[in-house]
Write a protein that holds these residues in place. Structure first.
Motif, PDB file in Angstrom:
ATOM      1  N   GLY A 128       1.753   6.445  -6.904  1.00  9.04           N
ATOM      2  CA  GLY A 128       0.491   6.943  -7.430  1.00  9.04           C
ATOM      3  C   GLY A 128      -0.188   5.908  -8.318  1.00  9.04           C
ATOM      4  N   GLU A 174      -2.669   2.474  -9.076  1.00  6.12           N
ATOM      5  CA  GLU A 174      -3.950   1.889  -8.670  1.00  6.12           C
ATOM      6  C   GLU A 174      -3.725   0.569  -7.935  1.00  6.12           C
ATOM      7  OE1 GLU A 174      -7.253   2.945  -9.230  1.00  6.12           O
ATOM      8  OE2 GLU A 174      -6.302   4.847  -9.767  1.00  6.12           O
ATOM      9  N   ARG A 188       2.248   1.597  -3.461  1.00  7.42           N
ATOM     10  CA  ARG A 188       1.175   2.083  -4.335  1.00  7.42           C
ATOM     11  C   ARG A 188       1.035   3.595  -4.192  1.00  7.42           C
ATOM     12  NH1 ARG A 188      -3.562   3.658  -3.661  1.00  7.42           N
ATOM     13  NH2 ARG A 188      -3.780   2.988  -1.515  1.00  7.42           N
ATOM     14  N   ARG A 189       0.989   4.072  -2.956  1.00  2.00           N
ATOM     15  CA  ARG A 189       0.846   5.510  -2.709  1.00  2.00           C
ATOM     16  C   ARG A 189       2.064   6.285  -3.212  1.00  2.00           C
ATOM     17  NH1 ARG A 189      -0.536   5.816   3.327  1.00  2.00           N
ATOM     18  NH2 ARG A 189      -1.220   3.673   3.327  1.00  2.00           N
ATOM     19  N   GLU A 190       3.244   5.736  -2.966  1.00  3.19           N
ATOM     20  CA  GLU A 190       4.491   6.393  -3.404  1.00  3.19           C
ATOM     21  C   GLU A 190       4.517   6.578  -4.921  1.00  3.19           C
ATOM     22  OE1 GLU A 190       7.798   8.425  -2.917  1.00  3.19           O
ATOM     23  OE2 GLU A 190       6.930   7.472  -1.138  1.00  3.19           O
ATOM     24  N   ASP A 230       0.834  -1.201   0.000  1.00  8.56           N
ATOM     25  CA  ASP A 230       0.000   0.000   0.000  1.00  8.56           C
ATOM     26  C   ASP A 230       0.872   1.256   0.000  1.00  8.56           C
ATOM     27  OD1 ASP A 230      -2.683   0.917  -0.153  1.00  8.56           O
ATOM     28  OD2 ASP A 230      -2.485   1.652   1.914  1.00  8.56           O
ATOM     29  N   LEU A 231       1.979   1.226   0.754  1.00  9.34           N
ATOM     30  CA  LEU A 231       2.890   2.373   0.767  1.00  9.34           C
ATOM     31  C   LEU A 231       3.564   2.535  -0.596  1.00  9.34           C
ATOM     32  CD1 LEU A 231       4.537   2.086   4.312  1.00  9.34           C
ATOM     33  CD2 LEU A 231       2.754   3.687   3.556  1.00  9.34           C
TER      34      LEU A 231
END
Length: 168
Positions: free
Chosen positions: A88, A90, A84-86, A81-82
């Motif tokens: 950007g 999906e 994915r966020r880093e 999840d980190l």
């Protein structure tokens, strides 16, 4: 003609050549080969006699189907999840073995942090900086090499991030 024949190193020949091209040929004598494979961080740490967190894992993930390399200390797990966020993205998943080999030119368990077949985005977890020296795969499940984490991350073209899984 190269000054050092490929057989002079225990590194994978492609990785040995990558080291030479990067001006890191002096690292080749420091590559250590073990009779037993060091595919996992635990196997590598036991063979080397170092702390598990001194192992640099080179892990390929697929971020929206695009390969990305994550460098992580051997004692930690990657928080998808980190990542994915880093990025950007999906969706981030572990890359399948054929994607790892196609992207890097190496098999899972022997993927070095740089010297890959194709250029990918590289995320390096900040936890690697806790040590003066870390050990990474040298292109085979039997060979590793030591390097200062800052130098390793720079040669990998890595961006320092915090993508380590933390206890809930």
């Amino acid at each position: 003609m190269s000054a050092t024949p490929p057989e002079a190193s225990d590194a994978h020949p492609r990785f040995a050549e990558a080291l030479r091209q990067l001006g890191l040929g002096d690292l080749l004598p420091r590559v250590r080969r073990f009779p037993e494979q060091t595919r996992t961080a635990q196997e590598a740490a036991a063979a080397i006699g170092c702390d598990l967190s001194q192992i640099c894992k080179s892990l390929i993930f697929a971020a929206d189907s695009v390969p990305v390399l994550v460098l992580m200390d051997g004692a930690s797990r990657v928080d998808l999840d980190l990542v994915r966020r880093e990025l950007g993205a999906e969706k981030v998943t572990r890359a399948k073995a054929d994607v790892v080999r196609e992207t890097t030119g190496y098999a899972i368990g022997g993927v070095p942090p740089f010297g890959h077949a194709t250029k990918t985005r590289v995320l390096a977890d900040r936890s690697l900086l806790a040590h003066d020296e870390v050990w990474a795969a040298a292109g085979t499940p039997y060979a590793v090499f030591p390097m200062a984490p800052e130098t390793l991350i720079a040669h990998a073209g890595g961006t320092l991030v915090d993508v380590r899984e933390t206890a809930a």
